[in-house]
Write an enzyme that holds these catalytic residues in place. Sequence first.
Site, short mmCIF file in Angstrom:
data_model
loop_
_atom_site.label_atom_id
_atom_site.label_comp_id
_atom_site.label_asym_id
_atom_site.label_seq_id
_atom_site.Cartn_x
_atom_site.Cartn_y
_atom_site.Cartn_z
N LYS A 172 -34.18 -6.35 -41.26
CA LYS A 172 -32.69 -6.30 -41.59
C LYS A 172 -31.55 -7.71 -41.67
CE LYS A 172 -28.26 -3.86 -39.39
NZ LYS A 172 -28.29 -2.75 -38.53
N ASP A 195 -21.72 -7.01 -39.15
CA ASP A 195 -21.85 -5.72 -39.57
C ASP A 195 -20.19 -5.03 -38.46
OD1 ASP A 195 -21.57 -2.83 -39.40
OD2 ASP A 195 -23.92 -2.44 -37.56
N LYS A 247 -16.80 -0.20 -36.12
CA LYS A 247 -17.04 -0.44 -34.68
C LYS A 247 -15.21 -0.52 -34.13
CE LYS A 247 -20.99 -2.36 -35.38
NZ LYS A 247 -22.57 -1.34 -35.04
N ASP A 250 -21.34 3.21 -39.90
CA ASP A 250 -21.86 1.91 -38.94
C ASP A 250 -23.86 2.20 -38.88
OD1 ASP A 250 -22.52 0.20 -37.19
OD2 ASP A 250 -21.20 0.46 -35.70
N GLU A 263 -25.51 1.20 -40.85
CA GLU A 263 -25.96 1.05 -41.80
C GLU A 263 -27.17 0.31 -42.29
OE1 GLU A 263 -24.38 -0.93 -39.68
OE2 GLU A 263 -25.45 -2.64 -39.95
N ARG A 301 -30.38 1.38 -41.62
CA ARG A 301 -31.36 1.97 -42.00
C ARG A 301 -31.64 2.50 -43.67
NH1 ARG A 301 -29.87 7.29 -38.18
NH2 ARG A 301 -28.81 4.95 -37.20
N1 BES Z 1 -26.49 -3.45 -36.13
C1 BES Z 1 -25.98 -2.20 -35.12
C2 BES Z 1 -27.03 -2.80 -33.92
C3 BES Z 1 -26.46 -3.45 -32.54
C4 BES Z 1 -25.81 -2.98 -31.76
C5 BES Z 1 -27.03 -4.57 -32.99
C6 BES Z 1 -25.65 -3.69 -30.68
C7 BES Z 1 -27.07 -5.96 -32.06
C8 BES Z 1 -26.58 -4.93 -30.87
C9 BES Z 1 -26.22 -0.95 -36.05
O1 BES Z 1 -25.85 -0.94 -37.01
C10 BES Z 1 -25.11 0.33 -35.51
O2 BES Z 1 -24.16 -0.03 -36.07
N2 BES Z 1 -26.37 1.04 -34.64
C11 BES Z 1 -25.92 2.60 -34.42
C12 BES Z 1 -26.78 2.84 -34.69
C13 BES Z 1 -25.78 4.58 -33.93
C14 BES Z 1 -25.17 4.95 -35.54
C15 BES Z 1 -27.15 5.84 -33.77
C16 BES Z 1 -25.24 1.57 -32.83
O3 BES Z 1 -25.11 0.69 -32.06
O4 BES Z 1 -23.47 2.31 -32.41
ZN ZN Z 2 -26.00 -3.17 -37.85
MN MN Z 3 -24.08 -1.46 -38.14
#
Ligand code: BES
Ligand code: ZN
Ligand code: MN
Length: 496
Positions: free
Chosen positions: A260, A265, A272, A342, A344, A346
């Site tokens: 990835k 992000d 976020k 968020d 993204e 996947r």
């Molecule tokens: N890049 C984030 C995941 C992440 C979180 C990486 C903390 C490193 C540290 C990912 O794109 C994301 O935002 N995931 C969501 C998942 C949710 C939608 C199930 C998240 O963590 O809230």
């Molecule tokens: Zn991410």
């Molecule tokens: Mn994300």
Amino acid sequence: MTTYTLRKAAADRVRTDLVVIGVGTDKKGAAVPLGGAEAVAAAYGRGFAPLLAAAGFTGAPGETARVPAGDQVNAGQLLVVGLGDRDALTPEKVRRAAGVASRSLGNVASVALALPADDADHVRAVAEGFLSGLYRFEAFKSKPRKVSLADVVVLSYGARRSDVVAALDHAVLLGDLTAKARDWVNTPPNALVPTKFAAEIQKLTKGTQVGYELVTAAQLKKLGCGGILGVGLGSANPPCLVKLTWAPAEPRGSVALVGKGITFDSGGLTIKPGGSMSAMKSDMAGAAAVVAAIHAVAALELPVAVTAYVPIAENMVSGTSMRPGDVLSMYSGKTVEVTNTDAEGRLILADALTMAAREAPEVIFEISTLTGPCVVALGDRIAGLFGDDETVAEVERAAGVTGELFWHLPIPPEQRTSVRTESKVADLLQHNWVRWGSALYAAAFLEQFVEDVPWAHFDIAGPSYNTGGPWGHVPSGGTGFGISTLVELVAARANR
Ligand code: BES
Ligand code: ZN
Ligand code: MN
């Protein structure tokens, strides 16, 4: 430049500025010299134990003591590091102790490492841990510190054995590539937008045997990569995909790597909160890991064909951003209803996984900073591991060699069903707002795009980036997690 050499010498005789020795504990909890430390302890005779006691040193992991060297040894200074229970010593514990040592050196030009290093695995652990702990990121400091360390000597009785020599070379190679991956992860997101990241990857391939191919945003459009394009919509910096290849003459197998590469992000319109966004420059750590891994495989000339697919995009907020409710048409031909911008990772991975699967590799290893919920479940030192049972077992074996920590998590059938059936408008549902088990849902979504190729997914959201202080051989910031296990996976396939 620091040079690394092996020598078969006694720790009390080497003439370096500093010598590092390891001390563990016996059954009664008393401090005991281990490995090369035995010769030093013998040279001090009865004076050794009181010296450690006076420094408050017990032999526990993480401890250090600096002992002024007298006539007993030839080195200028002694640095003692704790190894813990002598009967539970593993290469990983030696790796961590070597990392502690390299972070405690001070201003020296030459160092000898007299840690337990009788065989190749331990030499590798000593050198890897030491190199890893030395890492600093100072590219954006106006006054970077001077590095005084010129020579590192690893002491081992096996110094002349070819497997031990290879182990040191392997450690130095991996140390350099891990540093590169960490640099990318630590680079501020304004200095590593998608096309810049691709250019940096191309730069690394120059003069190597790794083939580089760039798929531009315009080409992604022609290919129908709606996932990568959808995520990139909100950014002024267009997305792309980098494909790297290592094609040995007579390959004994084939492996696809997918990582990835979100250079930043923000969450997109499903934005976020500030605290969660602050470290999101690290959302390309999976991409950095596969790029480093394929370079190591090529440099080692492992006889396995490896192709790395690196989808790269920036997830931003603007008038052109992808919206919750949008339907994307993916490279696989399936449509996806976006419910959370968020989630993204996947989306860009789906296109890259399909691309990988359609070239029919024997296996796909995919590594991503995919979900915060995985960090909630496993903490920030252990990666989530998903996939078919056989591939998962293969990863667990490789991780047993490298010392990286993985924990197998399931893909529950009901989440698979949710992905396939719960969108009212598209073929697949991107994200389910039911909060429970969201890391598993993400894996269930990815599984839809691997087209029956054996695969494993590593969720490295936790261990890829250390938001706290350094520990063992792991620095603050980008860690390089996953690189050594990916290389070991390919090496194991070369040997079977
Ligand atoms: N890049 C984030 C995941 C992440 C979180 C990486 C903390 C490193 C540290 C990912 O794109 C994301 O935002 N995931 C969501 C998942 C949710 C939608 C199930 C998240 O963590 O809230
Ligand atoms: Zn991410
Ligand atoms: Mn994300």
